[in-house]
Design a protein around this motif. Structure first.
Motif, PDB file in Angstrom:
ATOM      1  N   THR A 169       0.833  -1.211   0.000  1.00 40.64           N
ATOM      2  CA  THR A 169       0.000   0.000   0.000  1.00 40.64           C
ATOM      3  C   THR A 169       0.862   1.253   0.000  1.00 40.64           C
ATOM      4  OG1 THR A 169      -1.760  -1.153   1.198  1.00 40.64           O
ATOM      5  CG2 THR A 169      -1.808   1.257   1.221  1.00 40.64           C
ATOM      6  N   LYS A 170       1.767   1.302   0.954  1.00 42.25           N
ATOM      7  CA  LYS A 170       2.700   2.431   1.059  1.00 42.25           C
ATOM      8  C   LYS A 170       4.023   2.051   0.397  1.00 42.25           C
ATOM      9  CE  LYS A 170       1.811   2.245   5.401  1.00 42.25           C
ATOM     10  NZ  LYS A 170       1.837   2.387   6.866  1.00 42.25           N
ATOM     11  N   PHE A 224      18.921   9.802   0.504  1.00 41.37           N
ATOM     12  CA  PHE A 224      17.627  10.473   0.380  1.00 41.37           C
ATOM     13  C   PHE A 224      16.521   9.423   0.459  1.00 41.37           C
ATOM     14  CE2 PHE A 224      20.779  12.980  -1.737  1.00 41.37           C
ATOM     15  CZ  PHE A 224      20.442  14.294  -1.498  1.00 41.37           C
ATOM     16  N   VAL A 225      15.426   9.759   1.136  1.00 42.57           N
ATOM     17  CA  VAL A 225      14.292   8.841   1.269  1.00 42.57           C
ATOM     18  C   VAL A 225      13.016   9.609   0.936  1.00 42.57           C
ATOM     19  CG1 VAL A 225      13.105   7.177   2.736  1.00 42.57           C
ATOM     20  CG2 VAL A 225      15.539   7.653   3.128  1.00 42.57           C
ATOM     21  N   PHE A 226      12.140   8.963   0.153  1.00 40.47           N
ATOM     22  CA  PHE A 226      10.889   9.589  -0.283  1.00 40.47           C
ATOM     23  C   PHE A 226       9.752   8.578  -0.179  1.00 40.47           C
ATOM     24  CE2 PHE A 226      14.400  11.411  -2.645  1.00 40.47           C
ATOM     25  CZ  PHE A 226      14.174  12.778  -2.596  1.00 40.47           C
ATOM     26  N   ARG A 227       8.568   9.072   0.173  1.00 41.36           N
ATOM     27  CA  ARG A 227       7.350   8.282   0.027  1.00 41.36           C
ATOM     28  C   ARG A 227       6.750   8.598  -1.337  1.00 41.36           C
ATOM     29  NH1 ARG A 227       1.993   7.690   3.993  1.00 41.36           N
ATOM     30  NH2 ARG A 227       0.874   6.279   2.575  1.00 41.36           N
ATOM     31  N   PRO A 235       9.081  13.971   0.656  1.00 36.53           N
ATOM     32  CA  PRO A 235      10.426  13.737   1.198  1.00 36.53           C
ATOM     33  C   PRO A 235      10.355  13.384   2.677  1.00 36.53           C
ATOM     34  CG  PRO A 235      10.288  15.834   0.037  1.00 36.53           C
ATOM     35  CD  PRO A 235       8.891  15.361   0.252  1.00 36.53           C
ATOM     36  N   ALA A 236      11.394  12.819   3.177  1.00 34.07           N
ATOM     37  CA  ALA A 236      11.433  12.364   4.563  1.00 34.07           C
ATOM     38  C   ALA A 236      11.061  13.487   5.534  1.00 34.07           C
ATOM     39  CB  ALA A 236      12.821  11.838   4.904  1.00 34.07           C
TER      40      ALA A 236
END
Length: 252
Positions: A169-170, A224-227, A235-236
């Motif tokens: 889902t995410k 870097f982390v993103f949804r 972004p985070a």
């Protein structure tokens, strides 16, 4: 437009990246993309929510990106948004692995990688403390040169990585930049393929992109982390009102 990193500083170490056969010691699920210029993998079955659509096939493209639904050999990046392709670009530019450099990829659901992905997402997003992924997909461009590199530039190499993870889902994407010796008209970000929705990381299409090794949105230079499952890329630990700016500098 061409830029060379003069500092030679490495912010991450190879152990900070998700595992890949940098030493050519492979596991059963490690796949090596054939040597090529402007090539792609075959279709990779996947279920990955992205921009409000579930993507079911991914392609690893030599030129620093992953596309969904169709492969892409284009070596000259376009600004986002673009209506022609669904893409995740860590370093979309003209890469040539005909003679040197490697591109490794694997889809994995081992407990150690799922645990690591869960921890990374939970650390990056304060509202994801219960995120429990079911899949990790890793693509690593290892010591890749730019097309036509010659003379004093022939030894310049870039190493960077895309990690996709989802619970069905995410969905989240991580970019890791181990070393960026060069840039040449580079696009970094996310494109929905509808001509409307996208996210461009700051520094794209400029010489400044080589400095991604020193920047972050999680306080770890080069990371870097993103949804990415919604219509707006998040972004985070930043709110949606600022999520289209692409400003990715170290968190305080």
């Amino acid at each position: 437009m061409f830029a060379v990193s003069l500092s030679g500083v490495v912010s991450l170490t190879v152990d900070d990246l998700y595992p890949y056969p940098y030493d050519n010691v492979t596991t059963t699920d490690d796949q090596l993309l054939r040597r090529n210029d402007d090539g792609s993998s075959s279709a990779i079955p996947i279920s990955f929510p992205y921009f409000n659509n579930v993507q079911t096939s991914a392609y690893v493209n030599t030129n620093g990106d992953i596309t969904f639904g169709t492969l892409l050999g284009d070596y000259t990046p376009d600004a986002f948004p673009n209506g022609s392709y669904v893409m995740i670009a860590a370093f979309w530019t003209d890469i040539d692995t005909t003679h040197v450099g490697q591109i490794w990829y694997k889809r994995n659901n081992s407990s150690d990688l799922l645990t690591r992905a869960a921890s990374d997402v939970q650390s990056a997003f304060s509202d994801q403390k219960h995120f429990n992924p079911s899949m990790v997909f890793i693509v690593t461009w290892h010591k890749v040169p730019y097309y036509g590199a010659s003379g004093k530039y022939s030894q310049l190499r870039n190493t960077f990585q895309i990690v996709l993870t989802t619970d069905g889902t995410k969905s989240f994407v991580m970019f890791h930049y181990l070393r960026l010796d060069w840039s040449r008209n580079v696009m970094v970000g996310f494109n929905a393929g509808d001509g409307l929705n996208s996210y461009t990381v700051n520094g794209s299409l400029s010489d400044d992109v080589v400095n991604l090794v020193h920047r972050s949105n999680v306080g770890v230079p080069g990371t870097f982390v993103f949804r990415v499952d919604g219509v707006v890329i998040q972004p985070a630990d930043q709110d949606y009102t600022s999520s289209k700016t692409g400003m990715c500098y170290p968190k305080a």
